[in-house]
Design a protein around this motif. Structure first.
Motif, PDB file in Angstrom:
ATOM      1  N   THR A  72      -7.855  31.817   8.510  1.00  0.00           N
ATOM      2  CA  THR A  72      -8.015  33.155   7.933  1.00  0.00           C
ATOM      3  C   THR A  72      -8.665  33.004   6.560  1.00  0.00           C
ATOM      4  O   THR A  72      -8.552  31.949   5.922  1.00  0.00           O
ATOM      5  CB  THR A  72      -6.655  33.854   7.762  1.00  0.00           C
ATOM      6  OG1 THR A  72      -5.872  33.138   6.799  1.00  0.00           O
ATOM      7  CG2 THR A  72      -5.904  33.924   9.092  1.00  0.00           C
ATOM      8  N   PRO A  73      -9.347  34.039   6.071  1.00  0.00           N
ATOM      9  CA  PRO A  73      -9.945  33.954   4.731  1.00  0.00           C
ATOM     10  C   PRO A  73      -8.925  33.598   3.664  1.00  0.00           C
ATOM     11  O   PRO A  73      -9.215  32.827   2.739  1.00  0.00           O
ATOM     12  CB  PRO A  73     -10.531  35.357   4.517  1.00  0.00           C
ATOM     13  CG  PRO A  73     -10.797  35.860   5.900  1.00  0.00           C
ATOM     14  CD  PRO A  73      -9.696  35.304   6.747  1.00  0.00           C
ATOM     15  N   TYR A  74      -7.720  34.142   3.798  1.00  0.00           N
ATOM     16  CA  TYR A  74      -6.660  33.884   2.808  1.00  0.00           C
ATOM     17  C   TYR A  74      -6.316  32.397   2.770  1.00  0.00           C
ATOM     18  O   TYR A  74      -6.284  31.782   1.697  1.00  0.00           O
ATOM     19  CB  TYR A  74      -5.438  34.717   3.191  1.00  0.00           C
ATOM     20  CG  TYR A  74      -4.242  34.552   2.279  1.00  0.00           C
ATOM     21  CD1 TYR A  74      -4.229  35.117   1.005  1.00  0.00           C
ATOM     22  CD2 TYR A  74      -3.118  33.845   2.711  1.00  0.00           C
ATOM     23  CE1 TYR A  74      -3.122  34.980   0.177  1.00  0.00           C
ATOM     24  CE2 TYR A  74      -2.010  33.696   1.894  1.00  0.00           C
ATOM     25  CZ  TYR A  74      -2.013  34.267   0.624  1.00  0.00           C
ATOM     26  OH  TYR A  74      -0.926  34.115  -0.186  1.00  0.00           O
ATOM     27  N   ASN A  75      -6.079  31.816   3.944  1.00  0.00           N
ATOM     28  CA  ASN A  75      -5.720  30.392   4.003  1.00  0.00           C
ATOM     29  C   ASN A  75      -6.894  29.495   3.629  1.00  0.00           C
ATOM     30  O   ASN A  75      -6.725  28.461   2.975  1.00  0.00           O
ATOM     31  CB  ASN A  75      -5.222  30.031   5.401  1.00  0.00           C
ATOM     32  CG  ASN A  75      -3.811  30.520   5.661  1.00  0.00           C
ATOM     33  OD1 ASN A  75      -3.036  30.698   4.726  1.00  0.00           O
ATOM     34  ND2 ASN A  75      -3.479  30.747   6.925  1.00  0.00           N
ATOM     35  N   ASN A  76      -8.071  29.872   4.067  1.00  0.00           N
ATOM     36  CA  ASN A  76      -9.251  29.044   3.777  1.00  0.00           C
ATOM     37  C   ASN A  76      -9.498  28.943   2.275  1.00  0.00           C
ATOM     38  O   ASN A  76      -9.895  27.895   1.766  1.00  0.00           O
ATOM     39  CB  ASN A  76     -10.483  29.618   4.476  1.00  0.00           C
ATOM     40  CG  ASN A  76     -10.417  29.430   5.982  1.00  0.00           C
ATOM     41  OD1 ASN A  76      -9.659  28.581   6.466  1.00  0.00           O
ATOM     42  ND2 ASN A  76     -11.204  30.200   6.716  1.00  0.00           N
ATOM     43  N   GLU A  77      -9.263  30.050   1.569  1.00  0.00           N
ATOM     44  CA  GLU A  77      -9.439  30.025   0.116  1.00  0.00           C
ATOM     45  C   GLU A  77      -8.441  29.065  -0.531  1.00  0.00           C
ATOM     46  O   GLU A  77      -8.788  28.287  -1.431  1.00  0.00           O
ATOM     47  CB  GLU A  77      -9.264  31.434  -0.453  1.00  0.00           C
ATOM     48  CG  GLU A  77      -9.458  31.497  -1.967  1.00  0.00           C
ATOM     49  CD  GLU A  77      -9.203  32.892  -2.530  1.00  0.00           C
ATOM     50  OE1 GLU A  77      -9.197  33.026  -3.766  1.00  0.00           O
ATOM     51  OE2 GLU A  77      -8.996  33.822  -1.732  1.00  0.00           O
ATOM     52  N   ILE A  78      -7.203  29.105  -0.063  1.00  0.00           N
ATOM     53  CA  ILE A  78      -6.169  28.210  -0.602  1.00  0.00           C
ATOM     54  C   ILE A  78      -6.520  26.754  -0.310  1.00  0.00           C
ATOM     55  O   ILE A  78      -6.413  25.876  -1.186  1.00  0.00           O
ATOM     56  CB  ILE A  78      -4.791  28.567  -0.007  1.00  0.00           C
ATOM     57  CG1 ILE A  78      -4.359  29.954  -0.485  1.00  0.00           C
ATOM     58  CG2 ILE A  78      -3.743  27.520  -0.393  1.00  0.00           C
ATOM     59  CD1 ILE A  78      -3.099  30.464   0.194  1.00  0.00           C
TER      60      ILE A  78
ATOM     61  N   THR B   6      -9.358  25.499  -2.445  1.00  0.00           N
ATOM     62  CA  THR B   6      -8.888  25.246  -3.808  1.00  0.00           C
ATOM     63  C   THR B   6      -8.088  23.952  -3.873  1.00  0.00           C
ATOM     64  O   THR B   6      -8.243  23.148  -4.793  1.00  0.00           O
ATOM     65  CB  THR B   6      -8.022  26.424  -4.306  1.00  0.00           C
ATOM     66  OG1 THR B   6      -8.779  27.636  -4.211  1.00  0.00           O
ATOM     67  CG2 THR B   6      -7.598  26.203  -5.752  1.00  0.00           C
TER      68      THR B   6
END
Length: 338
Positions: free
Chosen positions: A313-319, A322
């Motif tokens: 998901t975009p949320y997890n991919n961003e984490i 990082t």
């Protein structure tokens, strides 16, 4: 790989550990590598009984491995990496180059006095060439120089175990009583700490040397007329580490290699069986091994694979991006490959 180690050196040759002590001290924090000297079962037994050992790595006899496993209170947690007995055969086809074959069979059966798990411990020779092989092989064995390791050109040295010469003599006497002959002139010459290599022929399955891993300087030779004879013997054997196959005709070698690859874990073509190099996996079938060793496989054997997972998901991919770039985690990074 995140483990501490208790290392019990072998019964003989413990002084060879001395140069490693300084290397261990300089390479690891205190307490990571711990060395204990003494009899294995006496020292290892109370350690195993604690249940705090996660991996048992042992090169030796299966009786020792079984005894130590039985002491562990949580056998389902105990992982095993074992190098055990072997009865590696050499199979010599009618078209084998005898000069090269004899050289490799000398090295394979008698280097380190045959005291290697990877030694050639029985030779199957086609009946059409067995007389010539026995003659030339026996002459080559008798020409080997016995002495102390630091003397020039010495190949055979004293045996480290006090009872080994007597044991080798028992194998020879048993085989001779059941129909074998000592093919080389010096075979079985006895001193307090050595029994000169004996080439025994013909050997059959009534003899102790046929079944036992002699782990010493005695070479049983068996003739065959049908290639299925050595193959059937290997199939019914309790061991399955390696084989040496000597021959030239690719049309005969190819199907043999296919069969042998299902009986042992390494087929040596016109070469003696051996341990290394350590980039190759070292293991065996049946009673010869549990697990695999090599540089790569040893690291895998002493670790348990773990990974971090997340839904795409975009949320997890961003984490994750990082995390990867921040170097905040030693685990989540790409700076090593294994």
């Amino acid at each position: 790989m995140g483990n501490t180690t208790i290392f019990k050196p072998a019964k003989h040759g413990v002084l060879l550990i001395t140069p490693l002590l300084k290397a261990f001290q300089e390479s690891f924090p205190a307490g990571v590598v711990n060395i204990l000297f003494g009899r294995g079962r006496k020292i290892a037994s109370p350690i195993m009984e604690t249940g705090k050992v996660d991996v048992l790595a042992l090169i030796g006899h299966s009786s020792s491995a079984v005894a130590l496993q039985d002491l562990h209170p949580y056998k389902n947690r105990l992982r095993l990496v074992l190098g055990l007995e072997a009865k590696n055969p050499g199979i010599i086809l009618p078209d084998a180059d005898l000069d090269s074959t004899i050289k490799e069979c000398i090295s394979g059966s008698l280097s380190y006095n045959g005291q290697r798990c990877t030694a050639l411990k029985v030779l199957y020779v086609h009946e059409s060439i067995v007389d010539e092989f026995n003659k030339r092989f026996s002459e080559a064995v008798d020409a080997l120089k016995f002495g102390l390791p630091w003397e020039d050109d010495v190949f055979l040295t004293p045996l480290p175990e006090p009872g080994k010469p007597a044991y080798i003599q028992e194998l020879i006497k048993d085989a001779v009583a059941k129909g074998a002959k000592i093919m080389n002139k010096r075979g079985g010459e006895l001193t307090d700490n050595y029994s000169f290599p004996a080439v025994l022929y013909p050997v059959n399955d009534t003899m102790s040397v046929y079944h036992e891993e002699q782990f010493g300087p005695v070479v049983p030779v068996i003739s065959y007329s049908d290639i299925n004879e050595p193959l059937d013997a290997m199939a019914t054997s309790d061991y399955g580490q390696q084989v040496s196959l000597f021959g030239r005709d690719v049309r005969k070698l190819a199907p043999l290699i296919d069969v042998l690859a299902n009986l042992v874990c390494r087929v040596n073509l016109n070469s003696a069986c051996q341990r290394g190099p350590d980039v190759y996996p070292f293991t065996g079938r049946k009673n010869s091994a549990v697990g695999t060793l090599s540089v790569y496989d040893a690291l895998r054997s002493f670790s348990i694979r773990t990974f971090v997972a997340a839904k795409d998901t975009p949320y997890n991919n961003e984490i994750l991006d990082t995390l990867m770039n921040s170097k905040e985690s030693n685990f989540v990074n790409t700076e090593y490959l294994l």
